[in-house]
Motif scaffolding. Structure first.
Motif, PDB file in Angstrom:
ATOM      1  N   LEU A 155     -26.734 -17.483  14.983  1.00  0.00           N
ATOM      2  CA  LEU A 155     -26.454 -16.098  14.630  1.00  0.00           C
ATOM      3  C   LEU A 155     -26.412 -15.965  13.118  1.00  0.00           C
ATOM      4  O   LEU A 155     -25.659 -16.675  12.447  1.00  0.00           O
ATOM      5  N   GLU A 156     -27.236 -15.079  12.576  1.00  0.00           N
ATOM      6  CA  GLU A 156     -27.157 -14.789  11.146  1.00  0.00           C
ATOM      7  C   GLU A 156     -26.187 -13.636  10.931  1.00  0.00           C
ATOM      8  O   GLU A 156     -26.224 -12.630  11.638  1.00  0.00           O
ATOM      9  N   ILE A 157     -25.303 -13.807   9.964  1.00  0.00           N
ATOM     10  CA  ILE A 157     -24.282 -12.811   9.648  1.00  0.00           C
ATOM     11  C   ILE A 157     -24.755 -12.031   8.429  1.00  0.00           C
ATOM     12  O   ILE A 157     -24.942 -12.606   7.354  1.00  0.00           O
TER      13      ILE A 157
ATOM     14  N   PRO B 232     -29.134 -12.505  16.071  1.00  0.00           N
ATOM     15  CA  PRO B 232     -29.513 -13.779  16.694  1.00  0.00           C
ATOM     16  C   PRO B 232     -30.876 -14.251  16.194  1.00  0.00           C
ATOM     17  O   PRO B 232     -31.810 -13.461  16.066  1.00  0.00           O
ATOM     18  N   GLN B 233     -30.955 -15.537  15.900  1.00  0.00           N
ATOM     19  CA  GLN B 233     -32.210 -16.140  15.447  1.00  0.00           C
ATOM     20  C   GLN B 233     -32.838 -16.860  16.644  1.00  0.00           C
ATOM     21  O   GLN B 233     -32.561 -18.031  16.892  1.00  0.00           O
ATOM     22  N   LEU B 234     -33.667 -16.127  17.371  1.00  0.00           N
ATOM     23  CA  LEU B 234     -34.204 -16.663  18.618  1.00  0.00           C
ATOM     24  C   LEU B 234     -35.371 -17.611  18.403  1.00  0.00           C
ATOM     25  O   LEU B 234     -35.753 -18.346  19.303  1.00  0.00           O
ATOM     26  N   ASN B 235     -35.960 -17.586  17.213  1.00  0.00           N
ATOM     27  CA  ASN B 235     -37.099 -18.464  16.931  1.00  0.00           C
ATOM     28  C   ASN B 235     -36.858 -19.242  15.640  1.00  0.00           C
ATOM     29  O   ASN B 235     -37.692 -19.245  14.737  1.00  0.00           O
ATOM     30  N   SER B 236     -35.725 -19.896  15.562  1.00  0.00           N
ATOM     31  CA  SER B 236     -35.406 -20.687  14.374  1.00  0.00           C
ATOM     32  C   SER B 236     -36.404 -21.828  14.224  1.00  0.00           C
ATOM     33  O   SER B 236     -36.831 -22.435  15.226  1.00  0.00           O
ATOM     34  N   PRO B 237     -36.798 -22.146  12.989  1.00  0.00           N
ATOM     35  CA  PRO B 237     -37.736 -23.257  12.763  1.00  0.00           C
ATOM     36  C   PRO B 237     -37.213 -24.564  13.344  1.00  0.00           C
ATOM     37  O   PRO B 237     -36.006 -24.819  13.330  1.00  0.00           O
ATOM     38  N   GLU B 238     -38.118 -25.376  13.855  1.00  0.00           N
ATOM     39  CA  GLU B 238     -37.741 -26.643  14.473  1.00  0.00           C
ATOM     40  C   GLU B 238     -36.957 -27.524  13.502  1.00  0.00           C
ATOM     41  O   GLU B 238     -36.030 -28.237  13.904  1.00  0.00           O
ATOM     42  N   LYS B 239     -37.315 -27.477  12.216  1.00  0.00           N
ATOM     43  CA  LYS B 239     -36.610 -28.273  11.209  1.00  0.00           C
ATOM     44  C   LYS B 239     -35.128 -27.886  11.134  1.00  0.00           C
ATOM     45  O   LYS B 239     -34.251 -28.738  11.022  1.00  0.00           O
ATOM     46  N   ILE B 240     -34.851 -26.578  11.220  1.00  0.00           N
ATOM     47  CA  ILE B 240     -33.470 -26.102  11.156  1.00  0.00           C
ATOM     48  C   ILE B 240     -32.715 -26.498  12.422  1.00  0.00           C
ATOM     49  O   ILE B 240     -31.565 -26.958  12.358  1.00  0.00           O
ATOM     50  N   ILE B 241     -33.350 -26.320  13.576  1.00  0.00           N
ATOM     51  CA  ILE B 241     -32.706 -26.691  14.838  1.00  0.00           C
ATOM     52  C   ILE B 241     -32.384 -28.181  14.861  1.00  0.00           C
ATOM     53  O   ILE B 241     -31.321 -28.606  15.317  1.00  0.00           O
ATOM     54  N   GLN B 242     -33.289 -28.995  14.325  1.00  0.00           N
ATOM     55  CA  GLN B 242     -33.052 -30.438  14.279  1.00  0.00           C
ATOM     56  C   GLN B 242     -31.826 -30.762  13.426  1.00  0.00           C
ATOM     57  O   GLN B 242     -30.983 -31.577  13.814  1.00  0.00           O
ATOM     58  N   LYS B 243     -31.712 -30.099  12.269  1.00  0.00           N
ATOM     59  CA  LYS B 243     -30.556 -30.338  11.399  1.00  0.00           C
ATOM     60  C   LYS B 243     -29.264 -29.856  12.056  1.00  0.00           C
ATOM     61  O   LYS B 243     -28.218 -30.509  11.940  1.00  0.00           O
TER      62      LYS B 243
ATOM     63  N   SER C 159     -23.769 -14.508  20.436  1.00  0.00           N
ATOM     64  CA  SER C 159     -24.757 -15.569  20.648  1.00  0.00           C
ATOM     65  C   SER C 159     -24.998 -15.809  22.133  1.00  0.00           C
ATOM     66  O   SER C 159     -26.131 -16.057  22.562  1.00  0.00           O
ATOM     67  N   ALA C 160     -23.928 -15.726  22.935  1.00  0.00           N
ATOM     68  CA  ALA C 160     -24.070 -15.921  24.378  1.00  0.00           C
ATOM     69  C   ALA C 160     -24.949 -14.829  24.991  1.00  0.00           C
ATOM     70  O   ALA C 160     -25.832 -15.111  25.804  1.00  0.00           O
ATOM     71  N   ILE C 161     -24.724 -13.595  24.575  1.00  0.00           N
ATOM     72  CA  ILE C 161     -25.529 -12.483  25.095  1.00  0.00           C
ATOM     73  C   ILE C 161     -27.002 -12.683  24.735  1.00  0.00           C
ATOM     74  O   ILE C 161     -27.907 -12.417  25.538  1.00  0.00           O
ATOM     75  N   ALA C 162     -27.259 -13.186  23.520  1.00  0.00           N
ATOM     76  CA  ALA C 162     -28.645 -13.455  23.105  1.00  0.00           C
ATOM     77  C   ALA C 162     -29.292 -14.520  23.980  1.00  0.00           C
ATOM     78  O   ALA C 162     -30.525 -14.564  24.112  1.00  0.00           O
ATOM     79  N   ALA C 163     -28.471 -15.379  24.593  1.00  0.00           N
ATOM     80  CA  ALA C 163     -28.981 -16.414  25.504  1.00  0.00           C
ATOM     81  C   ALA C 163     -29.033 -15.930  26.945  1.00  0.00           C
ATOM     82  O   ALA C 163     -29.353 -16.704  27.854  1.00  0.00           O
ATOM     83  N   GLY C 164     -28.713 -14.647  27.169  1.00  0.00           N
ATOM     84  CA  GLY C 164     -28.744 -14.101  28.518  1.00  0.00           C
ATOM     85  C   GLY C 164     -27.463 -14.318  29.290  1.00  0.00           C
ATOM     86  O   GLY C 164     -27.443 -14.193  30.520  1.00  0.00           O
TER      87      GLY C 164
END
Length: 301
Positions: free
Chosen positions: A189-191, A213-224, A273-278
């Motif tokens: 979630l970006e504030i 909500p950042q639904l398509n965050s870059p893989e590099k960021i998700i990895q970190k 964030s939960a709502i963004a995940a359905g």
């Protein structure tokens, strides 16, 4: 099932705790259970809570997040939501958290003081209480006059204050919920506050902050982010849910703190964030309760 919701307490977050508790109350009722609200500072609290085997912890700030409530419930043999006392102590005390993790994850440089000191960093920088939540007592300091004024103010109210390097970037929150025995990362979630930063007013005033909500965050960021999550879960034991507050500067992530009893208001980060995940709010509460009933949840995400 009768489910007491422990809330209130004496902290400066008392009012927010009751708002969270009201939302939890409604969801527990929607799920077919029988909720009731117990104020932690009720004179008869201990006698009342001993009638139950399980409780929902919605005490933000002192007592609820600092390990004291969880210690009491452990002594009484009552199961409860959110993390144990050791984890609460290590996360609610921001200087202990910094000392524990500064060599493992990237964090802003931080010093602790209980007196007036010379500015330790170039302006701007941050001051905040050693122990508090909801951004109470947090200020961005731009000059010497502000530093003297707000440091004196925080020292008077909180006694011990952190002075922290200011990292300019995008404010994000990283939320996890436990589903059965596994922690699941929710969408980042970006504030985006309309004020200078995400302070108490921006957190709880409708329209002052965009939660994106950042639904398509870059893989590099998700990895970190996964590396950070794995590291904190390797050292501390969490339960049900927790939230990491951080700054994203380019591709670098600076962790600020961890919240073990996240807000559950309509404007709070983790439910968004939960709502963004359905996952609806009722689904979120159902997942948490079923962690304690030892019934596998069938909600998929």
């Amino acid at each position: 099932m009768d489910i007491p919701i422990i809330t209130g307490g004496k902290s400066i977050e008392r009012e927010i705790a009751f708002i969270s508790a009201k939302n939890v109350f409604n969801s527990i009722s929607n799920l077919g259970h029988k909720p009731l609200i117990l104020d932690l500072i009720d004179d008869d609290f201990i006698n009342k809570i001993q009638n139950y085997k399980f409780a929902f912890n919605v005490v933000h700030g002192d007592y609820g997040e600092d390990g004291r409530l969880s210690s009491l419930l452990d002594i009484l043999g009552i199961d409860y939501t959110c993390s144990n006392s050791e984890t609460c102590v290590a996360t609610y005390d921001k200087f202990i958290f910094y000392t524990l993790f500064k060599n493992y994850i990237q964090m802003p440089q931080t010093i602790l003081t209980n007196k007036l000191i010379s500015p330790p960093f170039q302006y701007p920088f941050i001051i905040k209480p050693r122990k508090s939540g909801s951004s109470k007592g947090v200020y961005i300091i731009h000059n010497e006059n502000e530093f003297k004024f707000y440091l004196e103010k925080d020292l008077k109210e909180f006694q011990e204050v952190l002075v922290q390097e200011y990292i300019k970037g995008r404010e994000i929150t990283i939320s996890y919920i436990q589903k059965n025995d596994e922690f699941i990362l929710l969408p980042i979630l970006e504030i985006i506050p309309k004020k200078e930063f995400y302070d108490y007013e921006a957190k709880y005033t409708n329209g002052l902050t965009e939660l994106k909500p950042q639904l398509n965050s870059p893989e590099k960021i998700i990895q970190k982010i996964n590396e950070i999550g794995n590291q904190v879960m390797k050292i501390l034991t969490f339960k049900d849910m927790f939230r990491i507050d951080a700054i994203l500067k380019g591709d670098e992530i600076y962790v600020l703190e961890i919240n073990t009893v996240p807000g559950l208001t309509e404007l709070s980060d983790l439910p968004t964030s939960a709502i963004a995940a359905g996952i609806s709010f009722d689904d979120l509460i159902d997942i948490i309760i079923k962690n304690h009933l030892k019934q596998p949840t069938k909600i998929s995400f």
